[in-house]
Design an enzyme around this catalytic site. Sequence first.
Site, PDB file in Angstrom:
ATOM      1  N   LYS A  40       0.806  -1.701   0.380  1.00  0.00           N
ATOM      2  CA  LYS A  40       0.229  -0.223   0.206  1.00  0.00           C
ATOM      3  C   LYS A  40       1.346   1.240  -0.134  1.00  0.00           C
ATOM      4  CE  LYS A  40       0.000  -0.757   5.031  1.00  0.00           C
ATOM      5  NZ  LYS A  40      -1.725  -0.843   5.893  1.00  0.00           N
ATOM      6  N   TYR A 269      14.334  31.055   6.125  1.00  0.00           N
ATOM      7  CA  TYR A 269      12.701  32.143   6.931  1.00  0.00           C
ATOM      8  C   TYR A 269      13.305  31.484   8.385  1.00  0.00           C
ATOM      9  CZ  TYR A 269      10.576  30.632   2.525  1.00  0.00           C
ATOM     10  OH  TYR A 269      10.810  30.522   0.626  1.00  0.00           O
TER      11      TYR A 269
HETATM   12  C1  LIG Z   1      -0.248  -1.527   6.629  1.00  0.00           C
HETATM   13  C2  LIG Z   1      -1.355  -3.007   7.587  1.00  0.00           C
HETATM   14  C3  LIG Z   1      -0.666  -3.982   7.164  1.00  0.00           C
HETATM   15  C4  LIG Z   1       0.876  -3.934   7.426  1.00  0.00           C
HETATM   16  O1  LIG Z   1       1.919  -3.609   8.604  1.00  0.00           O
HETATM   17  P1  LIG Z   1       3.343  -3.746   8.645  1.00  0.00           P
HETATM   18  O2  LIG Z   1       3.600  -3.021   9.947  1.00  0.00           O
HETATM   19  O3  LIG Z   1       3.775  -2.426   7.661  1.00  0.00           O
HETATM   20  O4  LIG Z   1       3.995  -4.740   8.401  1.00  0.00           O
HETATM   21  C5  LIG Z   1      -0.872  -5.793   7.565  1.00  0.00           C
HETATM   22  N1  LIG Z   1      -2.553  -5.428   7.754  1.00  0.00           N
HETATM   23  C6  LIG Z   1      -3.162  -4.088   7.767  1.00  0.00           C
HETATM   24  C7  LIG Z   1      -4.353  -4.756   7.667  1.00  0.00           C
HETATM   25  C8  LIG Z   1      -2.278  -2.995   7.254  1.00  0.00           C
HETATM   26  O5  LIG Z   1      -2.894  -2.429   7.573  1.00  0.00           O
END
Ligand SMILES: *Cc1c(COP(=O)(O)O)cnc(C)c1O
Length: 376
Positions: A40, A269
Amino acid sequence: MDFTELSLSKTKIYKKKLLNNIQNFKKILSKQTTFMAVIKANAYGHGAVELAQFMEEKQAADYFGLAQLGEALELRKAGIETPLLIFNAVRLSEIDSAIENNISLTVFSAELASAIVNRAESLKKQALVHLKIDSGMGRIGVSQFSEAYKIYQILNSPTVTIEGIYTHFADATHRDPKNFTDEQFKVFKRILDQFEEKDIHFNLVHACNTAATINFPEYHLDMVRVGIGLYGFNPTSLEDQKLNLQPIQNVDARITHLKDFPAGHSIGYGRNFFSSEPMKVATIGMGYADGVPKALSNKACFRYQGKNLPIVGDICMDQIMIDSSKEVSLKVGDYLSYFGDPADGYSSAEELAQLINSSSYELLCALGRRVDRIYE
Ligand SMILES: *Cc1c(COP(=O)(O)O)cnc(C)c1O
Protein backbone atom coordinates in the site's frame (compact mmCIF):
# COMPACT_ATOMS: atom_id res chain seq x y z
CA MET A 1 27.71 13.79 -17.27
CA ASP A 2 27.48 17.48 -16.41
CA PHE A 3 26.33 17.62 -12.77
CA THR A 4 23.57 20.09 -13.65
CA GLU A 5 21.85 17.20 -15.41
CA LEU A 6 21.80 15.03 -12.28
CA SER A 7 18.69 14.48 -10.11
CA LEU A 8 18.16 17.07 -7.39
CA SER A 9 17.19 14.17 -5.16
CA LYS A 10 17.17 10.46 -5.78
CA THR A 11 16.71 7.15 -4.06
CA LYS A 12 18.42 3.97 -5.11
CA ILE A 13 16.22 0.97 -4.48
CA TYR A 14 17.91 -2.40 -4.30
CA LYS A 15 15.56 -5.18 -5.39
CA LYS A 16 18.04 -7.81 -4.27
CA LYS A 17 17.78 -6.54 -0.71
CA LEU A 18 13.98 -6.76 -0.94
CA LEU A 19 14.25 -10.37 -2.06
CA ASN A 20 16.67 -11.12 0.77
CA ASN A 21 14.31 -9.61 3.32
CA ILE A 22 11.46 -11.75 2.00
CA GLN A 23 13.61 -14.88 2.06
CA ASN A 24 14.58 -14.11 5.64
CA PHE A 25 10.91 -13.87 6.63
CA LYS A 26 10.16 -17.14 4.89
CA LYS A 27 12.75 -18.84 7.08
CA ILE A 28 10.59 -18.13 10.12
CA LEU A 29 7.33 -19.23 8.45
CA SER A 30 6.04 -22.72 7.99
CA LYS A 31 5.83 -23.95 4.39
CA GLN A 32 2.03 -23.72 4.36
CA THR A 33 1.86 -20.08 5.44
CA THR A 34 0.79 -17.78 2.62
CA PHE A 35 2.98 -14.68 2.27
CA MET A 36 1.27 -11.36 1.64
CA ALA A 37 3.56 -8.48 0.70
CA VAL A 38 1.92 -5.24 1.82
CA ILE A 39 2.60 -2.63 -0.86
CA LYS A 40 0.00 0.00 0.00
CA ALA A 41 0.96 3.69 -0.20
CA ASN A 42 3.11 3.08 -3.28
CA ALA A 43 4.99 0.32 -1.44
CA TYR A 44 5.71 2.66 1.48
CA GLY A 45 7.09 5.13 -1.04
CA HIS A 46 9.38 2.69 -2.87
CA GLY A 47 7.20 2.29 -5.97
CA ALA A 48 4.45 -0.34 -5.93
CA VAL A 49 4.33 -1.19 -9.63
CA GLU A 50 8.06 -1.72 -9.98
CA LEU A 51 8.34 -3.83 -6.80
CA ALA A 52 5.18 -5.83 -7.53
CA GLN A 53 6.45 -6.70 -11.02
CA PHE A 54 9.74 -7.80 -9.52
CA MET A 55 8.14 -9.89 -6.76
CA GLU A 56 5.72 -11.47 -9.22
CA GLU A 57 8.55 -12.38 -11.57
CA LYS A 58 10.51 -13.91 -8.68
CA GLN A 59 7.37 -15.60 -7.27
CA ALA A 60 8.30 -14.03 -3.97
CA ALA A 61 4.79 -13.18 -2.75
CA ASP A 62 1.47 -15.06 -2.88
CA TYR A 63 -0.66 -12.02 -2.27
CA PHE A 64 -0.34 -8.23 -2.31
CA GLY A 65 -2.00 -5.99 0.30
CA LEU A 66 -3.24 -2.48 -0.59
CA ALA A 67 -5.22 0.16 1.23
CA GLN A 68 -7.37 1.56 -1.57
CA LEU A 69 -8.97 0.40 -4.80
CA GLY A 70 -7.00 2.89 -6.91
CA GLU A 71 -3.78 1.27 -5.74
CA ALA A 72 -4.99 -2.17 -6.74
CA LEU A 73 -6.20 -0.97 -10.15
CA GLU A 74 -2.82 0.61 -10.82
CA LEU A 75 -1.24 -2.83 -10.36
CA ARG A 76 -3.81 -4.62 -12.53
CA LYS A 77 -3.25 -2.01 -15.28
CA ALA A 78 0.46 -2.76 -15.09
CA GLY A 79 -0.33 -6.44 -15.70
CA ILE A 80 0.00 -7.76 -12.13
CA GLU A 81 -1.91 -11.04 -11.78
CA THR A 82 -1.14 -11.90 -8.15
CA PRO A 83 -4.19 -11.87 -5.81
CA LEU A 84 -4.83 -8.43 -4.29
CA LEU A 85 -6.60 -7.53 -1.06
CA ILE A 86 -7.78 -4.03 -0.18
CA PHE A 87 -7.74 -3.34 3.58
CA ASN A 88 -9.69 -0.11 3.59
CA ALA A 89 -13.27 0.90 2.80
CA VAL A 90 -14.25 1.26 -0.86
CA ARG A 91 -16.82 3.57 -2.37
CA LEU A 92 -19.98 1.74 -3.42
CA SER A 93 -19.27 3.01 -6.94
CA GLU A 94 -15.93 1.15 -6.92
CA ILE A 95 -17.37 -2.30 -6.24
CA ASP A 96 -17.92 -3.12 -9.94
CA SER A 97 -14.38 -2.38 -10.83
CA ALA A 98 -13.10 -4.48 -7.91
CA ILE A 99 -15.19 -7.44 -9.06
CA GLU A 100 -14.20 -7.05 -12.71
CA ASN A 101 -10.52 -6.97 -11.78
CA ASN A 102 -10.54 -9.88 -9.31
CA ILE A 103 -9.65 -7.64 -6.40
CA SER A 104 -10.61 -8.89 -2.93
CA LEU A 105 -12.53 -6.51 -0.70
CA THR A 106 -12.57 -6.19 3.07
CA VAL A 107 -16.12 -6.34 4.42
CA PHE A 108 -17.12 -4.97 7.80
CA SER A 109 -20.73 -3.85 7.42
CA ALA A 110 -24.04 -5.32 6.33
CA GLU A 111 -24.54 -2.41 3.95
CA LEU A 112 -21.29 -3.08 2.12
CA ALA A 113 -22.00 -6.83 2.07
CA SER A 114 -25.42 -6.31 0.43
CA ALA A 115 -23.99 -3.92 -2.13
CA ILE A 116 -21.29 -6.44 -3.07
CA VAL A 117 -23.81 -9.26 -3.45
CA ASN A 118 -26.06 -7.06 -5.62
CA ARG A 119 -23.26 -5.94 -7.89
CA ALA A 120 -21.81 -9.45 -8.26
CA GLU A 121 -25.24 -10.81 -9.20
CA SER A 122 -25.86 -8.17 -11.80
CA LEU A 123 -22.35 -8.48 -13.27
CA LYS A 124 -22.65 -12.29 -13.14
CA LYS A 125 -19.12 -12.45 -11.84
CA GLN A 126 -17.66 -13.74 -8.62
CA ALA A 127 -16.85 -11.14 -5.94
CA LEU A 128 -13.94 -11.92 -3.61
CA VAL A 129 -14.13 -10.86 0.04
CA HIS A 130 -12.47 -11.13 3.43
CA LEU A 131 -14.40 -10.47 6.65
CA LYS A 132 -12.76 -8.02 9.03
CA ILE A 133 -12.87 -8.51 12.80
CA ASP A 134 -11.86 -5.71 15.16
CA SER A 135 -10.38 -7.62 18.07
CA GLY A 136 -8.99 -4.54 19.79
CA MET A 137 -7.34 -2.24 17.27
CA GLY A 138 -10.34 0.07 17.43
CA ARG A 139 -10.64 0.80 13.72
CA ILE A 140 -12.63 -0.89 10.92
CA GLY A 141 -14.04 -4.32 11.63
CA VAL A 142 -16.85 -5.82 13.66
CA SER A 143 -16.25 -6.86 17.25
CA GLN A 144 -19.15 -9.23 17.94
CA PHE A 145 -19.81 -12.67 16.52
CA SER A 146 -23.47 -11.73 15.97
CA GLU A 147 -22.46 -8.87 13.65
CA ALA A 148 -19.90 -11.01 11.83
CA TYR A 149 -22.41 -13.81 11.38
CA LYS A 150 -25.03 -11.42 10.01
CA ILE A 151 -22.54 -10.15 7.42
CA TYR A 152 -21.51 -13.71 6.64
CA GLN A 153 -25.14 -14.67 5.98
CA ILE A 154 -25.58 -11.77 3.58
CA LEU A 155 -22.35 -12.65 1.76
CA ASN A 156 -23.12 -16.35 1.66
CA SER A 157 -24.36 -16.35 -1.94
CA PRO A 158 -23.23 -18.24 -5.05
CA THR A 159 -21.76 -15.05 -6.56
CA VAL A 160 -19.48 -14.28 -3.62
CA THR A 161 -16.33 -16.14 -2.63
CA ILE A 162 -15.58 -15.57 1.04
CA GLU A 163 -11.83 -16.12 0.84
CA GLY A 164 -10.93 -15.30 4.38
CA ILE A 165 -11.37 -13.63 7.71
CA TYR A 166 -8.85 -11.45 9.48
CA THR A 167 -7.97 -9.13 12.30
CA HIS A 168 -5.18 -6.64 12.98
CA PHE A 169 -2.96 -6.29 16.06
CA ALA A 170 -2.53 -2.92 17.73
CA ASP A 171 0.55 -3.53 19.83
CA ALA A 172 2.64 -6.45 18.62
CA THR A 173 5.99 -4.66 18.71
CA HIS A 174 6.80 -6.14 22.10
CA ARG A 175 6.02 -9.36 23.83
CA ASP A 176 5.60 -8.83 27.56
CA PRO A 177 4.13 -11.56 29.70
CA LYS A 178 0.77 -9.76 29.76
CA ASN A 179 0.61 -8.42 26.23
CA PHE A 180 -2.40 -7.07 24.37
CA THR A 181 -1.77 -9.26 21.32
CA ASP A 182 -2.70 -12.40 23.30
CA GLU A 183 -5.89 -10.68 24.44
CA GLN A 184 -6.75 -9.67 20.89
CA PHE A 185 -6.11 -13.17 19.65
CA LYS A 186 -8.53 -14.58 22.25
CA VAL A 187 -11.27 -12.26 20.99
CA PHE A 188 -10.56 -13.29 17.38
CA LYS A 189 -10.36 -16.99 18.26
CA ARG A 190 -13.68 -16.92 20.09
CA ILE A 191 -15.36 -15.55 16.98
CA LEU A 192 -13.65 -18.19 14.81
CA ASP A 193 -14.81 -20.90 17.23
CA GLN A 194 -18.39 -19.65 17.04
CA PHE A 195 -18.21 -19.90 13.24
CA GLU A 196 -16.78 -23.42 13.60
CA GLU A 197 -19.72 -24.38 15.81
CA LYS A 198 -21.95 -23.52 12.87
CA ASP A 199 -19.65 -25.58 10.65
CA ILE A 200 -18.36 -22.49 8.86
CA HIS A 201 -14.67 -22.55 7.93
CA PHE A 202 -12.50 -19.97 6.19
CA ASN A 203 -9.65 -20.75 3.81
CA LEU A 204 -7.45 -17.84 4.83
CA VAL A 205 -7.47 -16.86 8.48
CA HIS A 206 -4.92 -14.11 9.08
CA ALA A 207 -3.77 -11.66 11.71
CA CYS A 208 -0.05 -10.85 11.66
CA ASN A 209 1.61 -7.67 10.44
CA THR A 210 5.42 -7.48 10.46
CA ALA A 211 5.75 -7.03 14.22
CA ALA A 212 3.42 -9.93 15.03
CA THR A 213 5.06 -12.13 12.39
CA ILE A 214 8.36 -11.67 14.24
CA ASN A 215 7.09 -11.69 17.83
CA PHE A 216 4.15 -14.10 17.71
CA PRO A 217 4.89 -17.09 15.46
CA GLU A 218 1.98 -18.95 17.09
CA TYR A 219 -0.42 -16.51 15.38
CA HIS A 220 0.88 -16.86 11.81
CA LEU A 221 -2.23 -18.93 10.94
CA ASP A 222 -2.83 -19.27 7.18
CA MET A 223 -1.24 -16.02 6.03
CA VAL A 224 0.99 -13.19 7.29
CA ARG A 225 0.78 -9.60 6.02
CA VAL A 226 4.27 -8.17 5.99
CA GLY A 227 4.76 -4.48 5.19
CA ILE A 228 7.56 -2.55 6.87
CA GLY A 229 9.71 -5.69 7.12
CA LEU A 230 9.88 -5.97 3.32
CA TYR A 231 11.56 -2.59 3.24
CA GLY A 232 14.13 -3.63 5.82
CA PHE A 233 12.77 -2.43 9.16
CA ASN A 234 12.17 -4.51 12.24
CA PRO A 235 9.54 -2.70 14.34
CA THR A 236 9.94 -5.04 17.32
CA SER A 237 12.20 -4.49 20.27
CA LEU A 238 13.86 -7.83 19.51
CA GLU A 239 17.41 -7.43 18.36
CA ASP A 240 17.44 -8.09 14.66
CA GLN A 241 19.95 -10.93 14.44
CA LYS A 242 17.96 -13.88 13.29
CA LEU A 243 16.10 -11.91 10.63
CA ASN A 244 18.92 -9.79 9.31
CA LEU A 245 16.72 -7.26 7.51
CA GLN A 246 18.33 -4.59 5.35
CA PRO A 247 16.78 -1.23 4.41
CA ILE A 248 16.28 -1.48 0.65
CA GLN A 249 16.82 2.15 -0.33
CA ASN A 250 19.42 4.92 -0.01
CA VAL A 251 18.20 8.50 -0.39
CA ASP A 252 20.46 11.38 -1.48
CA ALA A 253 20.13 15.06 -2.38
CA ARG A 254 22.47 17.03 -4.63
CA ILE A 255 24.37 20.14 -3.61
CA THR A 256 23.13 22.96 -5.82
CA HIS A 257 25.13 25.79 -4.30
CA LEU A 258 28.02 26.19 -1.85
CA LYS A 259 29.12 29.38 -0.14
CA ASP A 260 30.89 30.89 2.82
CA PHE A 261 29.14 33.03 5.42
CA PRO A 262 30.70 35.19 8.11
CA ALA A 263 29.79 34.73 11.78
CA GLY A 264 26.42 36.19 12.76
CA HIS A 265 24.70 35.49 9.41
CA SER A 266 21.14 34.20 9.50
CA ILE A 267 20.03 31.29 7.34
CA GLY A 268 16.57 30.54 6.01
CA TYR A 269 12.96 31.57 6.64
CA GLY A 270 12.18 33.07 10.00
CA ARG A 271 15.93 33.47 10.69
CA ASN A 272 15.91 30.57 13.12
CA PHE A 273 19.63 29.94 12.74
CA PHE A 274 22.63 32.29 13.03
CA SER A 275 26.19 31.18 12.28
CA SER A 276 28.29 31.45 15.42
CA GLU A 277 31.51 31.50 13.39
CA PRO A 278 32.45 31.66 9.72
CA MET A 279 30.64 28.82 8.01
CA LYS A 280 30.56 27.00 4.70
CA VAL A 281 26.96 26.26 3.77
CA ALA A 282 25.67 23.86 1.13
CA THR A 283 22.19 24.20 -0.32
CA ILE A 284 20.65 20.90 -1.44
CA GLY A 285 17.77 20.29 -3.81
CA MET A 286 15.32 18.57 -1.46
CA GLY A 287 12.81 19.94 1.03
CA TYR A 288 9.67 19.18 2.94
CA ALA A 289 7.71 18.78 -0.30
CA ASP A 290 10.03 15.84 -0.97
CA GLY A 291 9.27 14.35 2.42
CA VAL A 292 11.95 15.70 4.75
CA PRO A 293 9.84 16.73 7.77
CA LYS A 294 10.19 20.41 8.66
CA ALA A 295 10.45 19.29 12.29
CA LEU A 296 13.97 18.02 11.51
CA SER A 297 15.11 21.66 11.03
CA ASN A 298 18.14 22.45 13.20
CA LYS A 299 17.95 18.90 14.62
CA ALA A 300 19.02 16.28 12.10
CA CYS A 301 22.04 15.84 9.86
CA PHE A 302 22.62 14.84 6.27
CA ARG A 303 25.77 12.82 5.72
CA TYR A 304 28.77 12.86 3.45
CA GLN A 305 30.94 9.74 3.37
CA GLY A 306 29.65 8.73 6.78
CA LYS A 307 30.24 12.15 8.36
CA ASN A 308 27.30 14.03 9.90
CA LEU A 309 26.64 17.53 8.54
CA PRO A 310 23.91 19.47 10.42
CA ILE A 311 20.81 20.98 8.85
CA VAL A 312 20.95 24.73 9.55
CA GLY A 313 17.92 26.99 9.40
CA ASP A 314 14.37 25.94 8.68
CA ILE A 315 13.85 23.28 6.04
CA CYS A 316 12.22 24.92 2.99
CA MET A 317 9.69 23.36 0.62
CA ASP A 318 12.33 22.48 -2.00
CA GLN A 319 15.70 23.21 -0.45
CA ILE A 320 17.68 22.61 2.73
CA MET A 321 20.84 24.33 3.98
CA ILE A 322 23.61 22.23 5.47
CA ASP A 323 26.62 23.28 7.54
CA SER A 324 29.45 21.83 5.48
CA SER A 325 32.34 23.55 7.27
CA LYS A 326 33.78 20.15 8.27
CA GLU A 327 34.03 19.00 4.65
CA VAL A 328 36.41 21.23 2.74
CA SER A 329 36.48 18.96 -0.28
CA LEU A 330 32.74 19.22 -1.05
CA LYS A 331 31.76 20.53 -4.49
CA VAL A 332 28.56 21.61 -6.14
CA GLY A 333 27.10 18.47 -7.71
CA ASP A 334 28.10 16.17 -4.83
CA TYR A 335 25.36 14.25 -3.07
CA LEU A 336 24.61 14.34 0.64
CA SER A 337 22.72 11.42 2.10
CA TYR A 338 19.36 11.61 3.89
CA PHE A 339 18.60 8.08 5.10
CA GLY A 340 19.22 4.55 3.94
CA ASP A 341 21.04 1.35 4.83
CA PRO A 342 23.45 1.89 7.76
CA ALA A 343 25.66 -0.81 6.20
CA ASP A 344 26.21 1.64 3.31
CA GLY A 345 27.05 4.51 5.70
CA TYR A 346 23.57 6.07 5.77
CA SER A 347 21.55 7.23 8.79
CA SER A 348 18.63 4.94 9.44
CA ALA A 349 15.14 6.32 8.88
CA GLU A 350 14.22 5.01 12.32
CA GLU A 351 16.99 6.97 14.00
CA LEU A 352 15.93 10.22 12.25
CA ALA A 353 12.28 9.53 13.06
CA GLN A 354 13.09 9.20 16.76
CA LEU A 355 14.37 12.80 16.82
CA ILE A 356 10.88 14.07 16.06
CA ASN A 357 8.57 11.45 17.60
CA SER A 358 7.81 10.04 14.15
CA SER A 359 8.39 6.54 12.74
CA SER A 360 10.28 4.86 9.94
CA TYR A 361 6.87 4.21 8.32
CA GLU A 362 6.08 7.91 8.19
CA LEU A 363 9.46 8.97 6.79
CA LEU A 364 9.33 6.28 4.09
CA CYS A 365 5.77 7.13 3.01
CA ALA A 366 6.53 10.86 3.00
CA LEU A 367 9.23 10.56 0.34
CA GLY A 368 7.76 12.64 -2.47
CA ARG A 369 7.35 11.81 -6.12
CA ARG A 370 9.96 14.37 -7.15
CA VAL A 371 12.60 12.11 -5.61
CA ASP A 372 13.84 10.07 -8.59
CA ARG A 373 13.50 6.33 -7.99
CA ILE A 374 16.38 4.37 -9.44
CA TYR A 375 16.04 0.59 -9.32
CA GLU A 376 18.91 -1.83 -9.15
C1 LIG B 1 -0.45 -1.75 6.81
C2 LIG B 1 -1.04 -3.03 7.23
C3 LIG B 1 -0.24 -4.17 7.39
C4 LIG B 1 1.28 -4.13 7.31
O1 LIG B 1 1.80 -3.58 8.49
P1 LIG B 1 3.38 -3.55 8.77
O2 LIG B 1 3.48 -3.09 10.17
O3 LIG B 1 3.95 -2.55 7.81
O4 LIG B 1 3.89 -4.92 8.54
C5 LIG B 1 -0.87 -5.38 7.65
N1 LIG B 1 -2.22 -5.45 7.75
C6 LIG B 1 -3.02 -4.37 7.64
C7 LIG B 1 -4.48 -4.53 7.78
C8 LIG B 1 -2.45 -3.12 7.39
O5 LIG B 1 -3.25 -2.05 7.29
